[in-house]
Design a protein around this motif. Sequence first.
Motif, PDB file in Angstrom:
ATOM      1  N   UNK A 252      35.273  15.685  37.755  1.00 56.61           N
ATOM      2  CA  UNK A 252      36.622  16.075  36.910  1.00 56.61           C
ATOM      3  C   UNK A 252      37.072  14.860  35.953  1.00 56.61           C
ATOM      4  N   UNK A 253      36.905  13.652  36.596  1.00 57.21           N
ATOM      5  CA  UNK A 253      37.343  12.612  35.970  1.00 57.21           C
ATOM      6  C   UNK A 253      36.702  12.245  34.699  1.00 57.21           C
ATOM      7  N   UNK A 259      37.286  14.753  27.301  1.00 57.87           N
ATOM      8  CA  UNK A 259      38.296  15.508  26.131  1.00 57.87           C
ATOM      9  C   UNK A 259      39.529  14.764  25.915  1.00 57.87           C
ATOM     10  N   UNK A 260      39.822  13.844  26.593  1.00 59.42           N
ATOM     11  CA  UNK A 260      41.174  12.924  26.173  1.00 59.42           C
ATOM     12  C   UNK A 260      40.562  12.195  24.909  1.00 59.42           C
ATOM     13  N   UNK A 261      39.427  11.597  24.937  1.00 66.72           N
ATOM     14  CA  UNK A 261      38.838  10.991  23.835  1.00 66.72           C
ATOM     15  C   UNK A 261      38.445  11.725  22.684  1.00 66.72           C
ATOM     16  N   UNK A 262      38.235  13.008  22.829  1.00 69.56           N
ATOM     17  CA  UNK A 262      37.893  13.870  21.623  1.00 69.56           C
ATOM     18  C   UNK A 262      39.326  14.070  21.191  1.00 69.56           C
ATOM     19  N   UNK A 263      40.203  14.463  21.635  1.00 69.11           N
ATOM     20  CA  UNK A 263      41.535  14.767  21.111  1.00 69.11           C
ATOM     21  C   UNK A 263      42.377  13.761  20.472  1.00 69.11           C
ATOM     22  N   UNK A 292      49.864  15.549  32.444  1.00 72.00           N
ATOM     23  CA  UNK A 292      50.084  13.865  32.759  1.00 72.00           C
ATOM     24  C   UNK A 292      49.095  13.136  32.199  1.00 72.00           C
ATOM     25  N   UNK A 293      48.116  13.596  31.256  1.00 68.60           N
ATOM     26  CA  UNK A 293      46.908  13.036  30.952  1.00 68.60           C
ATOM     27  C   UNK A 293      47.016  12.483  29.494  1.00 68.60           C
TER      28      UNK A 293
END
Length: 647
Positions: A252-253, A259-263, A292-293
């Motif tokens: 999950x991490x 997805x955090x990097x992509x966005x 929270x991410x």
Amino acid sequence: MSDSSQLVWSKVLDLDELPEGRVKTVTAGHTSLAMTHYQGKYTALENRCPHQGGPLGEGSIEKGWLRCPWHGWDYCPHTGKPPGGFEDGVAVFTTEIREDGVYVGLEPEAPRVRTVSDVMVETMTNWGVRHVFGMVGHSNLGFADAMREAEEAGKLTFIGIRHEGAAAFAASAYAKLTGKPAACFAIAGPGATNLLTGLWDAKVDRAPVLALTGQVDTQVLGPGAFQEVDLSTAFRGVAAWSQTVLHTSKPAELMNLALKNALLKRDVAHLILPNEVQELPAGERPASGPQGRITELQITPPADALQAAVEKVQAAKRPVIIVGHGARFNMDTITQLAEKLNAPVVTTFKAKGQISDSHPLGCGVLGRSGTPVASWFMNECDLLLVFGASFSNHTGITPKKPIIQVDFDPMALGKFHKVELPVWGEIGVVARHLIEQVAAGQSEDQRQEVKQRWSIWREEKRRRLADDRGNGVNSASVFEAMTRLIPEDAVIACDVGNNTYSFGRYFECRRQSVLMSGYLGSIGFGYPAAIGAHCAAPERKTICVSGDGGFGQYLAEILTAVKYNMDITHILLNNNELGKISKEQRADDLDVWQTSLVNPNFAQFAENCGAFGIQVTTKDQLDDAIQRALDHKGPALVEVKTDVHLI
């Protein structure tokens, strides 16, 4: 022997289906079996050879033995035992012959075990990924099964394409249109490498995309297994973030970070999924999500830069606003600013349609694919206010005028040459500050001049409608008809070539959204992009504009559109030539060489694929053909035979 009353029975054969002395693969529930018919007896055997996993149902019975098709090991067709007293046999299952066929009884299937892939797919959908474009294959089956579960639960839509390159282009177009990531999906080796061109398109146009690639089993990584490619190295240039999911990973991490990097980076993120890791039991490991991410990207510009921008805009008498693709989600605010400043708005080619050509301040496209309206106002201005543009040499933003450049990426500011004032900040935030702080009525009202320049250009376009050398329809006529007929809220996916230059020059946008392979300029983008656009906005009509060269690269994707009944209208300009390349050869004083094309009747090809197809050979046929295609509920293709010299 199992109690037959507890077994789950499945019919696997008709009585006359399997001849004597033959073997066949059958399926009972989710279990694949090798069914033999030998010496009058039917036997159901485990279908997987214990040595290399060969499918015994694809083998043959020779001299009383069932031979594995992969490595020739023999088994008794009745007992599953090998000759010579070896113990490496295969299981035998209970079989019954009934009046209507041959049945096999199996133990009730155990409940499906939640896997590492399930955790990752659930996390992916929690982040808002709703579409995956790709191909299912032998090294991504575990992850594919997790996506199947998510699709059956209504959380995800999987689009099975015909070439992985189309999957990456579709995901890129989806992200360009929405600002949200879609995913593309491929097997190890060639499937993964086929994604690369479309991923580069997303990267250079700052579109968030998630790439998911299978990989060979970790135990054979390194020495050179079948379809093994060092994917970490292969994707190093294109992916802003790339990781392999291992047995010890936190699945999950890893999906969170992808997805955090992509966005946040507006870039490509990549996960490598070794075959056996995909089906590892997940136990109680929870899925995750964006809570929270991630933060809103509302970057307020430095106060000094903002104050300097206000003063320079306030002093300008003929300011002009240039908007690039990076400003596409902030056009309402930028338009309000333009109206307050009486400033004409021109766009880069990638940003075509971001302001309506019918707006009193809209001036169309600047540069090689543009209009003389846009270039006139750039040349006559005393200040350029540039939002979200890359300063491509194809756009031709002059460095000879004072420039205020606004971008969220500090590296984009003054990238190619010095600008008078670089302003780092989120485009919408900066535009709002300027609206609030700049006084109205300080600059000339250029609306009447905009109207006059459009009148001059439209008269020139009308003259070009009459051009006819007897070798096909001219481009001005094609796009004049499209301007009148294409719905105002359509999404238009453009390919690369003379067809696209003519689209930029002649088509007048109202509220349409335009997608193209901007900075990469990859031929073949158009039709896969239309697939991505349809998935992103199914309520809007999707239009594809391409040439015969571009469509030829992904012809088979019309079958994808037919399979999913996508409402895509394709306007195909066919001149039997790579016309843009011929033009460049002539411009370099070279002979025209290797640009001619041999094409099918594309309209008939579309019909053969199950779509609507119609061919246009004269200008007077355009309106009827385009309207019939637009009215068709599903994939449609209008093939227009065009003159390569009348662009």
